[in-house]
Scaffold this active site. Structure first.
Site, PDB file in Angstrom:
ATOM      1  N   ASP A 321     -60.019   6.045 -36.365  1.00  0.00           N
ATOM      2  CA  ASP A 321     -60.118   5.645 -34.963  1.00  0.00           C
ATOM      3  C   ASP A 321     -59.969   6.858 -34.056  1.00  0.00           C
ATOM      4  O   ASP A 321     -59.321   6.806 -33.023  1.00  0.00           O
ATOM      5  CB  ASP A 321     -59.041   4.587 -34.667  1.00  0.00           C
ATOM      6  CG  ASP A 321     -59.293   3.819 -33.379  1.00  0.00           C
ATOM      7  OD1 ASP A 321     -60.397   3.971 -32.802  1.00  0.00           O
ATOM      8  OD2 ASP A 321     -58.398   3.085 -32.945  1.00  0.00           O
ATOM      9  N   ARG A 325     -59.640   8.541 -26.347  1.00  0.00           N
ATOM     10  CA  ARG A 325     -58.562   7.648 -25.890  1.00  0.00           C
ATOM     11  C   ARG A 325     -57.345   7.713 -26.812  1.00  0.00           C
ATOM     12  O   ARG A 325     -56.250   7.316 -26.433  1.00  0.00           O
ATOM     13  CB  ARG A 325     -59.056   6.195 -25.782  1.00  0.00           C
ATOM     14  CG  ARG A 325     -59.439   5.601 -27.117  1.00  0.00           C
ATOM     15  CD  ARG A 325     -59.952   4.169 -27.054  1.00  0.00           C
ATOM     16  NE  ARG A 325     -60.488   3.827 -28.376  1.00  0.00           N
ATOM     17  CZ  ARG A 325     -61.697   4.163 -28.811  1.00  0.00           C
ATOM     18  NH1 ARG A 325     -62.532   4.791 -28.006  1.00  0.00           N
ATOM     19  NH2 ARG A 325     -62.094   3.875 -30.032  1.00  0.00           N
ATOM     20  N   ASN A 326     -57.548   8.188 -28.038  1.00  0.00           N
ATOM     21  CA  ASN A 326     -56.439   8.294 -28.988  1.00  0.00           C
ATOM     22  C   ASN A 326     -55.944   9.727 -29.175  1.00  0.00           C
ATOM     23  O   ASN A 326     -55.295  10.045 -30.163  1.00  0.00           O
ATOM     24  CB  ASN A 326     -56.833   7.681 -30.340  1.00  0.00           C
ATOM     25  CG  ASN A 326     -56.878   6.167 -30.246  1.00  0.00           C
ATOM     26  OD1 ASN A 326     -56.192   5.576 -29.425  1.00  0.00           O
ATOM     27  ND2 ASN A 326     -57.704   5.550 -31.077  1.00  0.00           N
ATOM     28  N   ASP A 339     -52.167   7.407 -32.575  1.00  0.00           N
ATOM     29  CA  ASP A 339     -52.710   6.102 -32.912  1.00  0.00           C
ATOM     30  C   ASP A 339     -53.212   6.030 -34.350  1.00  0.00           C
ATOM     31  O   ASP A 339     -54.410   5.987 -34.621  1.00  0.00           O
ATOM     32  CB  ASP A 339     -53.842   5.766 -31.940  1.00  0.00           C
ATOM     33  CG  ASP A 339     -53.899   4.280 -31.679  1.00  0.00           C
ATOM     34  OD1 ASP A 339     -53.290   3.530 -32.446  1.00  0.00           O
ATOM     35  OD2 ASP A 339     -54.568   3.884 -30.722  1.00  0.00           O
TER      36      ASP A 339
HETATM   37  P1  ADP Z   1     -53.213   1.267 -29.384  1.00  0.00           P
HETATM   38  O1  ADP Z   1     -52.521   0.831 -30.615  1.00  0.00           O
HETATM   39  O2  ADP Z   1     -53.585   0.131 -28.509  1.00  0.00           O
HETATM   40  O3  ADP Z   1     -54.416   2.109 -29.586  1.00  0.00           O
HETATM   41  P2  ADP Z   1     -52.017   3.592 -28.210  1.00  0.00           P
HETATM   42  O4  ADP Z   1     -51.115   4.269 -29.158  1.00  0.00           O
HETATM   43  O5  ADP Z   1     -53.388   4.179 -28.065  1.00  0.00           O
HETATM   44  O6  ADP Z   1     -52.105   2.062 -28.569  1.00  0.00           O
HETATM   45  O7  ADP Z   1     -51.304   3.546 -26.800  1.00  0.00           O
HETATM   46  C1  ADP Z   1     -51.849   2.895 -25.652  1.00  0.00           C
HETATM   47  C2  ADP Z   1     -51.657   3.769 -24.416  1.00  0.00           C
HETATM   48  O8  ADP Z   1     -50.273   4.056 -24.173  1.00  0.00           O
HETATM   49  C3  ADP Z   1     -52.324   5.142 -24.544  1.00  0.00           C
HETATM   50  O9  ADP Z   1     -53.654   5.126 -24.166  1.00  0.00           O
HETATM   51  C4  ADP Z   1     -51.468   6.006 -23.610  1.00  0.00           C
HETATM   52  O10 ADP Z   1     -51.892   5.882 -22.292  1.00  0.00           O
HETATM   53  C5  ADP Z   1     -50.081   5.396 -23.754  1.00  0.00           C
HETATM   54  N1  ADP Z   1     -49.290   6.134 -24.764  1.00  0.00           N
HETATM   55  C6  ADP Z   1     -49.193   5.839 -26.073  1.00  0.00           C
HETATM   56  N2  ADP Z   1     -48.399   6.707 -26.735  1.00  0.00           N
HETATM   57  C7  ADP Z   1     -47.962   7.597 -25.816  1.00  0.00           C
HETATM   58  C8  ADP Z   1     -47.098   8.757 -25.872  1.00  0.00           C
HETATM   59  N3  ADP Z   1     -46.552   9.144 -27.020  1.00  0.00           N
HETATM   60  N4  ADP Z   1     -46.884   9.430 -24.731  1.00  0.00           N
HETATM   61  C9  ADP Z   1     -47.461   9.030 -23.585  1.00  0.00           C
HETATM   62  N5  ADP Z   1     -48.281   7.961 -23.461  1.00  0.00           N
HETATM   63  C10 ADP Z   1     -48.534   7.231 -24.554  1.00  0.00           C
HETATM   64 MG    MG Z   2     -55.416   3.566 -28.844  1.00  0.00          MG
END
Ligand code: ADP
Ligand code: MG
Length: 454
Positions: A321, A325-326, A339
């Site tokens: 993935d 965005r990740n 992610d």
């Molecule tokens: P998903 O499982 O839905 O893909 P993510 O890990 O991508 O979840 O997190 C969703 C959102 O939360 C990210 O797009 C980001 O904006 C925010 N986010 C996630 N992890 C972090 C982090 N370690 N520090 C800052 N923001 C984060």
């Molecule tokens: Mg994500």
């Protein structure tokens, strides 16, 4: 301290991570004081096998001596294979598979009528009995009397004793091909990854995650990100993500700090990671745009991501993935891959599943052939996003037509002002033949070169 601790103790090499089991105040100024739950990194052994030189994870410049009996080594969480788990097969298929009908031959399948619940199928006197396994507060049960954290624990219980079933479970019917795996909360405690709920403070919401919301927070004075789990059915997927992360440590991968799972049944489970102040790369690109982000920044982000991915490649792990965005951006502007929700061992291919179509390689979409090379394809798409300042790939191509377009040879044009050497890397990543795509270690070298001359 107990003799068991001494016999368990191995020699720790520099870089080994240990976690405090008790508070240690230190006797002299040479000692490194720490508290229960603090994470320390071994710097060197000493003449005394009971003492090591170490530094704190949250303050790498602070070094001192620590007593081994006050800490435990942190190790990767292992997943348990479930050879008897056959996934989503029908009742008829289960009955067809269960042969010869010897008493106690069994398998577990996902319930067709109640997705997310399971069915335990056991042979008895020539017939197959189907027991529904339901879920309550993260626990599994057949009879609403005995509750189990995992299917493995449920199976172990009924192997020892029929306890109300027609017979005890005697022989598993092993699945052909790849097994499913499950994770278990107690593993996180045993391996030193458990975080005490009282050490966490939830702050502002950062975004919506796949499993639930993501919050900023505080963990012992350190700013962290806290992933929550909304859908209890997804607890296994959530823990798998965390368990993959326990095996990873790299400056360009978002670092897991721990998993919070104390407080018993029904309490929310949290995944706690380092906090990346500048958020996800795609938002960063869109909000700053051409006026702030220079070609050198783009090349550095590309290099950083290639570096993190080269580390995953070396571990034979597939991300599945990878997309802008990740990727998250730190306060100093370093990019880190995050992610790992879909990350798997390269030998483990899931059937079906939802995938981000515009980022996924054709062979992965068509035949579930995920590999490091399909990650390289996604990396090419991410490069395109980076150099187009966060545009959605394949603009104007309807989602349903993307795969067909790509298979008939269509590739995206270079984004405006994209350096030709970067566009030529994208095109190599999008080679229809996976083996011809470059390795991440090669991409890293090339992008480091481009970044240093940009
Ligand atoms: P998903 O499982 O839905 O893909 P993510 O890990 O991508 O979840 O997190 C969703 C959102 O939360 C990210 O797009 C980001 O904006 C925010 N986010 C996630 N992890 C972090 C982090 N370690 N520090 C800052 N923001 C984060
Ligand atoms: Mg994500």
């Amino acid at each position: 301290m107990a003799a068991a601790d001494a016999s368990r103790r191995e020699k720790w090499t520099p870089g080994t991570e240990v976690v405090g089991r008790f508070n240690f105040a230190g006797d002299t100024t040479d000692d490194l004081p720490f508290q229960k739950g603090d994470i320390l990194i071994i710097v060197a052994a000493s003449k005394d096998p009971n003492w090591y030189k170490a530094k704190r994870q949250d303050n790498l410049s602070r070094e001192g001596m620590i007593p081994t009996t006050y800490v435990m080594q942190r190790s990767a969480v292992k997943l348990h294979a479930m050879p008897w788990y056959h996934g989503k097969i029908s009742r008829e298929e289960a009955e067809r598979l269960l042969h010869p009908r010897k008493d106690g031959l069994y398998l577990i399948r996902e319930s067709v009528n109640y997705p997310g619940d399971f069915t335990l199928c056991v042979c008895f006197e020539g017939n197959v009995e189907h027991y529904r396994v339901t879920r309550r507060n993260n626990q599994l049960t057949v009879d609403h009397e005995e509750y189990f954290e995992t299917l493995t624990k449920l199976v172990e219980h009924y192997q020892a004793d029929a306890d109300g079933l027609c017979t005890r479970l005697r022989k598993p019917l092993d699945k052909q091909g790849q097994y499913e795996y499950e994770s278990n909360l107690s593993e996180f405690k045993k391996t030193g990854w458990a975080i005490a709920r009282s050490d966490l403070v939830l702050g502002d919401k950062l975004g919506g995650g796949e499993f639930g919301e993501v919050f900023a927070g505080d963990f012992r004075g350190m700013k962290v990100a806290i992933k929550t789990l909304k859908d209890k059915q997804a607890v296994q997927a959530f823990l798998k993500e965390a368990s993959v992360m326990t095996a990873l440590r790299h400056p360009h991968l978002v670092q897991l700090l721990g998993v919070c799972c104390d407080g018993g049944v029904g309490q929310p489970i949290y995944i706690v990671t380092e906090f990346l102040a500048k958020g996800c790369l795609v938002d960063y690109l869109r909000s700053r745009g051409r006026s702030v982000i220079r070609q050198k920044d783009q090349a550095e982000f590309s290099r950083d991501v290639a570096s993190g991915m080269a580390y995953l490649e070396s571990k034979n792990l597939v991300h599945r993935d990878l997309a802008a965005r990740n990727v998250l951006v730190s306060i100093e502007g370093k990019a880190k891959v995050s992610d790992f929700g879909l990350a798997r061992d390269a030998t483990h291919n899931l059937e079906g599943g939802k995938f981000p179509i515009k980022w996924t390689a054709p062979e992965a979409l068509r035949h579930s052939k995920f590999s490091t090379k399909s990650d390289v394809w996604s990396y090419g798409i991410m490069l395109w996003e980076l150099y187009s300042f966060g545009r959605v790939p394949y603009p104007r191509v309807p989602l349903a037509e993307v795969t067909q377009h790509v298979e008939s040879g269509y590739r995206m044009d270079a984004p405006d002002n994209c350096p030709p050497e970067v566009y030529s890397i994208m095109k190599r990543c999008w080679d229809i033949v996976p083996e011809r795509r470059p390795e991440f270690s090669v991409l890293f070298t090339e992008l480091a070169q481009i970044a240093s001359s940009a």
